[in-house]
Write a protein that holds these residues in place. Structure first.
Motif, PDB file in Angstrom:
ATOM      1  N   ARG A  67     -48.040  71.923  53.266  1.00 11.46           N
ATOM      2  CA  ARG A  67     -47.753  72.409  51.772  1.00 11.46           C
ATOM      3  C   ARG A  67     -46.203  73.387  51.553  1.00 11.46           C
ATOM      4  O   ARG A  67     -45.563  73.689  52.779  1.00 11.46           O
ATOM      5  CB  ARG A  67     -48.165  73.478  52.437  1.00 11.46           C
ATOM      6  N   GLY A  69     -43.938  75.264  50.136  1.00 13.38           N
ATOM      7  CA  GLY A  69     -43.734  76.520  49.234  1.00 13.38           C
ATOM      8  C   GLY A  69     -45.315  76.087  48.310  1.00 13.38           C
ATOM      9  O   GLY A  69     -45.510  76.666  49.102  1.00 13.38           O
ATOM     10  N   ASN A 450     -40.229  76.340  56.394  1.00 18.10           N
ATOM     11  CA  ASN A 450     -41.300  77.432  57.331  1.00 18.10           C
ATOM     12  C   ASN A 450     -41.661  78.859  56.794  1.00 18.10           C
ATOM     13  O   ASN A 450     -42.192  79.353  56.593  1.00 18.10           O
ATOM     14  CB  ASN A 450     -41.428  77.236  58.525  1.00 18.10           C
ATOM     15  N   HIS A 453     -41.087  79.295  52.279  1.00 17.92           N
ATOM     16  CA  HIS A 453     -41.937  78.395  51.409  1.00 17.92           C
ATOM     17  C   HIS A 453     -41.285  77.791  50.631  1.00 17.92           C
ATOM     18  O   HIS A 453     -41.781  78.236  49.501  1.00 17.92           O
ATOM     19  CB  HIS A 453     -43.296  79.688  50.877  1.00 17.92           C
ATOM     20  N   ALA A 476     -45.171  85.219  49.062  1.00 15.26           N
ATOM     21  CA  ALA A 476     -46.607  84.793  48.680  1.00 15.26           C
ATOM     22  C   ALA A 476     -47.289  85.597  48.886  1.00 15.26           C
ATOM     23  O   ALA A 476     -47.296  86.930  49.126  1.00 15.26           O
ATOM     24  CB  ALA A 476     -46.516  84.030  49.731  1.00 15.26           C
ATOM     25  N   GLU A 479     -48.396  88.306  51.533  1.00 12.45           N
ATOM     26  CA  GLU A 479     -47.030  87.800  51.947  1.00 12.45           C
ATOM     27  C   GLU A 479     -46.103  89.832  52.567  1.00 12.45           C
ATOM     28  O   GLU A 479     -46.481  90.132  51.736  1.00 12.45           O
ATOM     29  CB  GLU A 479     -46.149  87.495  51.870  1.00 12.45           C
ATOM     30  N   ILE A 484     -44.095  86.156  56.844  1.00 12.60           N
ATOM     31  CA  ILE A 484     -43.678  84.828  56.593  1.00 12.60           C
ATOM     32  C   ILE A 484     -42.554  84.630  58.297  1.00 12.60           C
ATOM     33  O   ILE A 484     -42.312  83.452  58.365  1.00 12.60           O
ATOM     34  CB  ILE A 484     -42.641  85.801  55.460  1.00 12.60           C
TER      35      ILE A 484
END
Length: 498
Positions: A67, A69, A450, A453, A476, A479, A484
């Motif tokens: 993954r 982003g 990481n 994202h 996200a 999030e 994060i």
């Protein structure tokens, strides 16, 4: 996703290169505690889920993705029997968070030998104790090396920034000290001149007029226009001639000061009309000291304002007094980093800011993004310095539909194609031994990809190298700062063997 259970054949398991050296008893245990499963096309497991199984491909085709982003990027596609993935680090146990580091799907009906993570960990420790010790040492040693050298990378950056900031602070501080000493001298002379004037046979109305002129002169200094060198030289000549015509000695000495303050011959005529010829020389001398003190105070104000701006930039850069995770203005972060690095960039490299002012504030870790900007700017400057020390650094932002682009473009020699795929690898560097740790771009990749994202990529041809960071405009789903920040480890290659 669960597959259809099928018979497990020790003979088939023994045909895989992972297990070809095992004894019949060991193969029997694998078949007894493991299983063969048939998966139909579709997902098998998702990145970030608990790593409960170790998968070895028997037949079919497997696709691994990461993954980046909001997108799943394919990193491996294999149909080779024996390719493996899943809970590869189960033997380490709870010392490392056991989650899948990638997502796996199959494109055709695919059979796997599936071993539960607990069984995989147990047989590794029992059958290969020395290998497990070596693997553990390699794993934790690598992590420790990355952490130590990462700290050194940050210290090197801090040392460079500190040296640059010290240099930048020293100039306005020294200017303020010099201006303060000159101001003290001018004020003393002004007091002396005022004493001379006040003790002379001058009527009170002339002294009052002189005080009024002094106030108007100070106002004009604050609004002094900017003149070209030719205009300034012409005005100096005019003022010098006027002063000579009115019997004021060495008018050429004060003329540049009057011009710098925005004064002209018309102003001198007003002074002469207000105070009379007999007091004019003393008045001009006193007003000269007035102008000089105003200019010196302006210089002190400019110097201290620059110092304050540098301190604000340092605070903005370090984010010491701010929350680690917040909605931040990307342009403020870029400006503070550029200012902190201005000493290192030097006058031979032109900095161009191409900012898209429609970019909104974004949720991020500002201090860590500043570290990314530092690494990318430092690399760009280093590339141009290695190519003669001149060039252009363009920092560009652009608002995209769901992301913001931050691009650093330099006119250096470019990144050779043969190493372009390796520049984000830990410890990879093209700098001489002792000058680079090889973690600057690795750290930048981990922070952008990481932790935020986003994505980090490079496009390069000789004379045009662009590092592009793409950052999400929103956090996200679900999030927060804690979520994060959970995974900041270096990205690992998908587990597979070809």
């Amino acid at each position: 996703m669960s597959g259809q259970r099928m018979p497990c054949s020790p003979k088939e398991i023994a045909s895989l290169f992972l297990f070809e050296k095992l004894t019949p008893e060991q193969l029997g245990r694998l078949c007894a505690e493991g299983r063969v499963e048939l998966f139909q096309p579709g997902p098998v497991y998702a990145e970030g889920e608990p790593a409960t199984c170790f998968f070895v491909l028997l037949e079919g085709e497997v696709v691994l993705s990461r993954r980046v982003g909001g997108d799943d990027v394919e990193v491996v596609r294999s149909s080779q029997a024996g390719a493996y993935t899943g809970a590869m680090q189960a033997y380490i146990g709870d010392r490392v968070k056991q989650v899948y580091n990638n997502s796996m799907r199959v494109t055709v009906p695919t059979r796997f030998f599936v071993l539960p993570a607990d069984t995989f960990a147990a047989v590794m420790r029992e059958w290969f104790p020395m290998a497990v010790h070596l693997l553990e040492g390699l794993f934790f040693g690598s992590k420790n090396s990355q952490r130590v050298i990462g700290q050194r990378e940050r210290l090197l950056a801090l040392g460079s920034l500190s040296a640059g900031l010290t240099h930048e602070l020293n100039n306005p501080a020294a200017a303020a000290v010099r201006a303060t000493a000159s101001l003290r001298e001018r004020v003393a002379k002004m007091r002396h001149k005022l004493a001379v004037i006040s003790s002379g046979p001058y009527p009170p109305e002339q002294l009052a007029s002189l005080i009024e002129i002094q106030e108007r002169t100070a106002e004009r200094v604050a609004k002094a226009p900017s003149l070209s060198p030719l205009e300034a030289a012409d005005r100096e000549d005019e003022i010098s001639d006027w002063l000579d015509d009115h019997g004021i000695q060495e008018g050429w000495r004060v003329a540049p000061t009057f011009v710098q303050a925005g004064l002209d011959v018309d102003w001198l005529e007003q002074v002469a009309a207000s105070v009379g010829e007999e007091i004019l020389p003393a008045a001009v001398g006193w007003l000269n000291y007035t102008v000089e003190t105003e200019l010196l105070m302006d210089e002190i104000e400019d110097s201290t304002t620059r110092i304050s701006r540098l301190v604000d930039a340092a605070k903005q850069y370090s984010q010491l007094d701010r929350a680690p995770y917040q909605n931040a203005d990307v342009h403020e972060l870029l400006d503070s980093t550029l200012l902190m690095l201005s000493g290192k960039i030097g006058p031979q490299i032109e900095v161009v800011k191409d900012y898209d002012r429609t970019v909104p504030r974004i949720p991020c870790y500002p201090a860590e993004l500043n570290q990314v900007w530092t690494n990318l700017i430092d690399n760009a400057v280093g590339a141009m310095n290695g190519a003669g020390g001149e060039g252009t650094l363009t920092v560009r932002t652009e608002l995209l539909p769901d992301r913001v682009l931050v691009e650093f473009r330099d006119t250096g020699p470019g990144v050779p194609p043969e190493i372009r795929d390796r520049i984000f690898d830990p410890f990879f560097t093209t700098k001489p031994v002792g000058e680079g740790t090889g973690l600057g771009l690795d750290i930048s990749w981990r922070i952008v990809v990481n932790k935020h994202h986003g994505s980090l990529q490079v496009e390069s041809v000789p004379g045009d190298t662009r590092f592009q960071a793409l950052l999400p405009l929103t956090a996200a789903d679900g999030e927060d700062a804690t979520a994060i920040g959970e995974n900041t480890e270096s990205p690992e290659e998908p587990a597979h063997v070809q």
